[in-house]
Design an enzyme around this catalytic site. Structure first.
Site, short mmCIF file in Angstrom:
data_model
loop_
_atom_site.label_atom_id
_atom_site.label_comp_id
_atom_site.label_asym_id
_atom_site.label_seq_id
_atom_site.Cartn_x
_atom_site.Cartn_y
_atom_site.Cartn_z
N PRO A 236 0.82 -1.22 0.00
CA PRO A 236 0.00 0.00 0.00
C PRO A 236 0.86 1.27 0.00
O PRO A 236 1.80 1.39 0.79
CB PRO A 236 -0.81 -0.13 1.28
CG PRO A 236 -0.94 -1.60 1.48
CD PRO A 236 0.37 -2.18 1.01
N CYS A 237 0.50 2.19 -0.89
CA CYS A 237 1.34 3.38 -1.08
C CYS A 237 0.98 4.52 -0.13
O CYS A 237 1.74 5.48 0.00
CB CYS A 237 1.23 3.86 -2.52
SG CYS A 237 -0.42 4.46 -2.99
N GLN A 238 -0.18 4.46 0.53
CA GLN A 238 -0.63 5.59 1.33
C GLN A 238 0.37 6.05 2.39
O GLN A 238 0.46 7.25 2.67
CB GLN A 238 -1.98 5.26 1.98
CG GLN A 238 -3.14 5.19 1.00
CD GLN A 238 -3.26 3.82 0.36
OE1 GLN A 238 -2.40 2.97 0.54
NE2 GLN A 238 -4.33 3.61 -0.39
N PHE B 28 3.36 6.52 2.11
CA PHE B 28 4.45 7.28 1.50
C PHE B 28 3.96 8.26 0.44
O PHE B 28 4.75 9.01 -0.12
CB PHE B 28 5.46 6.32 0.87
CG PHE B 28 5.87 5.22 1.80
CD1 PHE B 28 6.82 5.45 2.79
CD2 PHE B 28 5.29 3.97 1.73
CE1 PHE B 28 7.18 4.44 3.67
CE2 PHE B 28 5.65 2.95 2.61
CZ PHE B 28 6.60 3.20 3.57
#
Length: 402
Positions: free
Chosen positions: A81-83, A85
């Site tokens: 999950p990118c959230q 960063f």
């Protein structure tokens, strides 16, 4: 013989579809989101060849029993999950419960693949995250050097640094490389900056490099404003072409005068390129096209202008209405705007036309906004596959010689 792979944090399947096209057979596909899992299941039920062998596991990757995967796995892939960063989020990194890089390292420790391939947003390489990014690299390099009970990530990081500097490692070890790329440089019709982290197990030859870009902005400028080939290919009459952008005048002049060389690269692919051959989306859908319904309500305002038709799209975002910059919106030459249909957004992300996204427009756009462009995944996956196959052939030659 196909190379064997396991996909983590699979989303709508962009990364797995790309690695499949590169020669990997995906045996296990793990994703917590029901809608994304339904997308894969729906395509499998419809007979889509790429997903037929995928064992879809809906749930937390940390709770999956990976003992079902036989030994000898070639690749673990995933986009944690990118959230934690993302520049559009709160950027809490290790303090965000959605940070799944440690979980990815645990899967690598368990499965001991010959290689791994992870993808994330470019915000991961921000200066504010430099220590944590280096921690991720070391954690993936030495997956068996796990955290002690109640050990903070920072203390774990310092211990990993000491072990790394000591240079004596009998445990499972990977040679790790990371690269920041723009998907447009690899033929994806979209500006999408992503970090790739690739690791090869220490017994695999380390002579590997990330694929070189194949496309460029200068080549697009040449095709549009020097040779005019771009407009001819799309049969766009002069009166329907946009004005030459003033911000590019100096560079175009240098290209025309030979001061800037295209160096054999192909033009960046634009939104017009991506949507070539597609009919306009209609309210009730278009016969013969999956997910190609018109979505009403698009409007432009300062800071929310959409993606110009004759440039690569802005990066699709995991949102529906109200996305900053209008990334999920098309801007025509006359300045009018409309939302991308789901099928058009899938084209922008280089998904196959016969791959259907499950859910309403906003839900499908979220899946696409979180996805890895299939073409970019194929490009990187093919480089990894080539390296693994070459290493295997060398090992077999040595055995035969002995």
């Amino acid at each position: 013989m196909s190379l064997r792979a396991v996909e983590l944090f699979g989303g709508a399947g962009g990364l797995a579809l790309g690695t499949h096209a590169a020669g990997f057979a995906n045996e296990l596909f793990v994703e917590w989101d029901r809608w994304a899992c339904d997308t894969v299941r729906q395509n499998r039920k419809a007979g889509h060849s790429a997903v037929q062998g995928w064992d879809v596991r809906e749930g937390d990757v940390r709770k999956v029993d990976f003992s079902v995967v036989p030994d000898g796995l070639d690749l673990v892939t995933g986009g944690p999950p990118c959230q934690p960063f993302s520049m559009g989020g709160k950027a809490r990194a290790s303090d965000d419960k959605r940070d799944m890089f440690p979980a990815a390292a645990e899967v690598v420790r368990t499965l001991r693949p010959r290689a791994f391939l992870l993808e994330n947003v470019r915000g991961l390489k921000r200066a504010a995250f430099s220590d944590y990014f280096e921690f991720i690299r070391l954690r993936m390099q030495y997956p068996e050097l796990v955290a002690n009970d109640n050990e903070s990530w920072l203390d774990h990081f310092r211990r990993l640094q000491r072990e790394h500097i000591a240079g004596q490692h009998d445990s499972l070890t990977y040679n790790v490389a990371d690269t920041l790329v723009n998907a447009a440089d690899y033929g994806v019709p979209q500006h999408r900056h992503r970090v790739f982290i690739v690791g090869f197990r220490a017994d695999i030859d380390t002579e590997w490099a990330f694929p070189q870009p194949t496309h460029s902005h200068d080549a697009l400028l040449e095709a549009q404003w020097v040779t005019g080939n771009y407009w001819d290919e799309h049969s766009v009459p002069t009166k329907e072409r946009p004005l030459l952008p003033s911000r590019f005048e100096s560079r175009i002049r240098k290209i025309r005068d030979g001061q800037i060389e295209v160096n054999g690269r192909l033009p960046w692919r634009t939104v017009r390129d991506a949507l070539n051959g597609m009919p306009e989306p209609l309210a009730g859908g278009v016969a013969g096209w999956k997910n190609h319904n018109h979505q009403p309500g698009a409007r432009a305002y300062p800071g929310h202008t959409g993606s110009p038709l004759d440039e690569p799209s802005k990066a699709l975002k995991a949102g529906g209405h109200g996305v900053p910059g209008g990334e999920n919106m098309l801007r025509r030459v006359d300045g009018s705007v409309r939302y991308y249909s789901i099928r058009e957004a899938a084209r922008i992300q280089t998904f196959p036309d016969d791959y259907e996204l499950h859910g309403a427009w906003g839900e499908a756009m979220r899946q696409l906004g979180n996805a890895v462009p299939v073409l970019l995944a194929k490009t990187v996956g093919a480089a990894v596959a080539g390296h693994l196959n070459s290493a295997r052939m060398r090992d077999e030659a040595v055995l035969q010689a002995s």
